[in-house]
Design a protein around this motif. Structure first.
Motif, PDB file in Angstrom:
ATOM      1  N   GLU A  41     -19.476  44.665 -26.786  1.00  0.00           N
ATOM      2  CA  GLU A  41     -18.677  44.351 -25.600  1.00  0.00           C
ATOM      3  C   GLU A  41     -19.543  43.944 -24.421  1.00  0.00           C
ATOM      4  O   GLU A  41     -19.188  43.045 -23.652  1.00  0.00           O
ATOM      5  CB  GLU A  41     -17.813  45.558 -25.221  1.00  0.00           C
ATOM      6  N   TYR A  42     -20.679  44.585 -24.287  1.00  0.00           N
ATOM      7  CA  TYR A  42     -21.635  44.245 -23.222  1.00  0.00           C
ATOM      8  C   TYR A  42     -22.121  42.809 -23.376  1.00  0.00           C
ATOM      9  O   TYR A  42     -22.113  42.027 -22.421  1.00  0.00           O
ATOM     10  CB  TYR A  42     -22.796  45.232 -23.291  1.00  0.00           C
ATOM     11  N   PHE A  43     -22.527  42.445 -24.582  1.00  0.00           N
ATOM     12  CA  PHE A  43     -23.031  41.088 -24.800  1.00  0.00           C
ATOM     13  C   PHE A  43     -21.920  40.055 -24.658  1.00  0.00           C
ATOM     14  O   PHE A  43     -22.151  38.947 -24.161  1.00  0.00           O
ATOM     15  CB  PHE A  43     -23.688  40.991 -26.170  1.00  0.00           C
ATOM     16  N   GLN A  44     -20.721  40.387 -25.088  1.00  0.00           N
ATOM     17  CA  GLN A  44     -19.609  39.453 -24.939  1.00  0.00           C
ATOM     18  C   GLN A  44     -19.281  39.204 -23.472  1.00  0.00           C
ATOM     19  O   GLN A  44     -18.926  38.080 -23.091  1.00  0.00           O
ATOM     20  CB  GLN A  44     -18.382  39.988 -25.690  1.00  0.00           C
ATOM     21  N   GLU A  45     -19.440  40.229 -22.630  1.00  0.00           N
ATOM     22  CA  GLU A  45     -19.188  40.058 -21.203  1.00  0.00           C
ATOM     23  C   GLU A  45     -20.249  39.165 -20.559  1.00  0.00           C
ATOM     24  O   GLU A  45     -19.926  38.285 -19.735  1.00  0.00           O
ATOM     25  CB  GLU A  45     -19.159  41.416 -20.502  1.00  0.00           C
ATOM     26  N   ILE A  46     -21.509  39.364 -20.930  1.00  0.00           N
ATOM     27  CA  ILE A  46     -22.567  38.487 -20.426  1.00  0.00           C
ATOM     28  C   ILE A  46     -22.336  37.058 -20.897  1.00  0.00           C
ATOM     29  O   ILE A  46     -22.458  36.099 -20.118  1.00  0.00           O
ATOM     30  CB  ILE A  46     -23.949  38.984 -20.883  1.00  0.00           C
ATOM     31  N   TYR A  47     -21.987  36.897 -22.150  1.00  0.00           N
ATOM     32  CA  TYR A  47     -21.691  35.578 -22.727  1.00  0.00           C
ATOM     33  C   TYR A  47     -20.590  34.894 -21.918  1.00  0.00           C
ATOM     34  O   TYR A  47     -20.708  33.730 -21.526  1.00  0.00           O
ATOM     35  CB  TYR A  47     -21.255  35.781 -24.175  1.00  0.00           C
ATOM     36  N   LYS A  48     -19.527  35.639 -21.624  1.00  0.00           N
ATOM     37  CA  LYS A  48     -18.395  35.080 -20.889  1.00  0.00           C
ATOM     38  C   LYS A  48     -18.808  34.649 -19.492  1.00  0.00           C
ATOM     39  O   LYS A  48     -18.468  33.546 -19.040  1.00  0.00           O
ATOM     40  CB  LYS A  48     -17.266  36.112 -20.805  1.00  0.00           C
ATOM     41  N   ARG A  49     -19.562  35.473 -18.789  1.00  0.00           N
ATOM     42  CA  ARG A  49     -19.957  35.158 -17.415  1.00  0.00           C
ATOM     43  C   ARG A  49     -20.907  33.960 -17.361  1.00  0.00           C
ATOM     44  O   ARG A  49     -20.755  33.071 -16.526  1.00  0.00           O
ATOM     45  CB  ARG A  49     -20.624  36.385 -16.765  1.00  0.00           C
ATOM     46  N   PHE A  50     -21.882  33.950 -18.238  1.00  0.00           N
ATOM     47  CA  PHE A  50     -22.866  32.872 -18.238  1.00  0.00           C
ATOM     48  C   PHE A  50     -22.208  31.533 -18.555  1.00  0.00           C
ATOM     49  O   PHE A  50     -22.353  30.548 -17.823  1.00  0.00           O
ATOM     50  CB  PHE A  50     -23.971  33.188 -19.247  1.00  0.00           C
ATOM     51  N   PHE A  51     -21.436  31.486 -19.627  1.00  0.00           N
ATOM     52  CA  PHE A  51     -20.884  30.209 -20.055  1.00  0.00           C
ATOM     53  C   PHE A  51     -19.706  29.756 -19.203  1.00  0.00           C
ATOM     54  O   PHE A  51     -19.402  28.561 -19.156  1.00  0.00           O
ATOM     55  CB  PHE A  51     -20.522  30.266 -21.540  1.00  0.00           C
ATOM     56  N   ALA A  52     -19.062  30.664 -18.493  1.00  0.00           N
ATOM     57  CA  ALA A  52     -18.029  30.245 -17.547  1.00  0.00           C
ATOM     58  C   ALA A  52     -18.637  29.403 -16.432  1.00  0.00           C
ATOM     59  O   ALA A  52     -18.049  28.408 -15.985  1.00  0.00           O
ATOM     60  CB  ALA A  52     -17.324  31.463 -16.960  1.00  0.00           C
ATOM     61  N   ALA A  53     -19.827  29.785 -15.972  1.00  0.00           N
ATOM     62  CA  ALA A  53     -20.522  28.992 -14.947  1.00  0.00           C
ATOM     63  C   ALA A  53     -21.007  27.667 -15.515  1.00  0.00           C
ATOM     64  O   ALA A  53     -20.930  26.625 -14.856  1.00  0.00           O
ATOM     65  CB  ALA A  53     -21.691  29.792 -14.383  1.00  0.00           C
ATOM     66  N   VAL A  54     -21.500  27.687 -16.757  1.00  0.00           N
ATOM     67  CA  VAL A  54     -22.032  26.471 -17.378  1.00  0.00           C
ATOM     68  C   VAL A  54     -20.929  25.438 -17.601  1.00  0.00           C
ATOM     69  O   VAL A  54     -21.133  24.237 -17.385  1.00  0.00           O
ATOM     70  CB  VAL A  54     -22.714  26.808 -18.721  1.00  0.00           C
TER      71      VAL A  54
END
Length: 278
Positions: free
Chosen positions: A29-42
């Motif tokens: 869940e931690y990695f999925q949240e980072i994934y979501k935040r990073f790629f939302a900006a990209v």
């Protein structure tokens, strides 16, 4: 380089500077949240159809290639590349990043190896890799040219690399930092130089900025530059302090408009170079 290591050990790229990640570090869940935040900006400046970064990473041709990533961070790019490559090796200067990315690989059963290693002194034999990927890393090095020399050494003769380093844009350097921050906000008086203002506004212990011609000269004799493009985050065209106004503009300004400014008019702070070994 010791200052770099200390800085990134203390403040790894977790994308939690505005909102705490409500999950235990190292969990899926931690990695999925980072994934979501990073790629939302990209997505705002580099939208994709199937896979994030598909315009820059040659996913379709990686199945027969040995791939090296320099600077794994929390492993978001590694997560995309590793399942699609013949082999994947990721390195990072810090314990924090290498340990966390190993945990990501274990949590999602990803193939590959993650090593703690200084890219200025890579512990690989000559001609070990076919493709090198690095996003926002080597311009922080104490000696970026030395990393390029090491990249040349470990790439095979037909090898290629794609790197993102910081772009010295007219907008950011001369208008935002010199005029807006330096003169109007008084930072030239308090910090003493335009260089100091620019460094204070970046992450890492040190950050270098390059114009396309400067990057081409640095690579001379090591890499042929196949292409250079500029892009950047939506915030690059919104030189406002964090707060409700900036959040409102970020939400309501069309992504296509800000992407035109960052990418086509080259306001962006990301310089992406595709390179082949000389």
């Amino acid at each position: 380089q010791a200052a770099n290591k200390a800085r990134w050990e203390a403040t790894p790229m977790r994308y939690d500077w505005r909102e705490v990640i409500p999950y235990e570090p190292g969990t899926p869940e931690y990695f999925q949240e980072i994934y979501k935040r990073f790629f939302a900006a990209v997505r705002k400046y580099l939208p994709w159809t199937r896979v994030p970064f598909e315009q820059l990473i040659p996913f379709q041709s990686l199945q027969d290639k040995d791939v090296l990533e320099i600077g794994v961070g929390q492993g978001s790019h590694a997560h995309l590349i590793a399942p699609r490559a013949k082999s994947f090796t990721g390195i990072d200067l810090t314990t924090a990043a290498s340990v966390m990315t190993r945990q990501r690989f274990a949590a999602f059963h990803l193939p590959g190896q993650i090593l703690q290693m200084d890219a200025e002194r890579m512990d690989f034999p000559d001609h070990s890799f076919d493709f090198i990927w690095s996003w926002g890393v080597i311009h922080h090095s104490a000696n970026t040219l030395q990393i390029l020399r090491e990249m040349y050494r470990v790439l095979r003769p037909s090898g290629t690399a794609t790197v993102m380093i910081y772009h010295r844009s007219f907008w950011r350097y001369y208008f935002v930092d010199a005029v807006l921050n330096g003169m109007l906000r008084g930072k030239l008086r308090t910090q003493g130089s335009l260089h100091a203002i620019t460094q204070a506004g970046t992450d890492g212990a040190i950050a270098r900025f390059y114009r396309p011609a400067e990057w081409t000269r640095l690579c001379d004799g090591l890499f042929n530059i196949q292409s250079i493009e500029i892009n950047g985050q939506k915030a690059d065209v919104l030189p406002l302090p964090a707060g409700p106004m900036k959040e409102w503009l970020d939400m309501h300004l069309p992504d296509a408009l800000t992407a035109f400014l960052t990418n086509q008019l080259r306001f962006g702070t990301f310089l992406v170079a595709r390179m082949s070994r000389v």
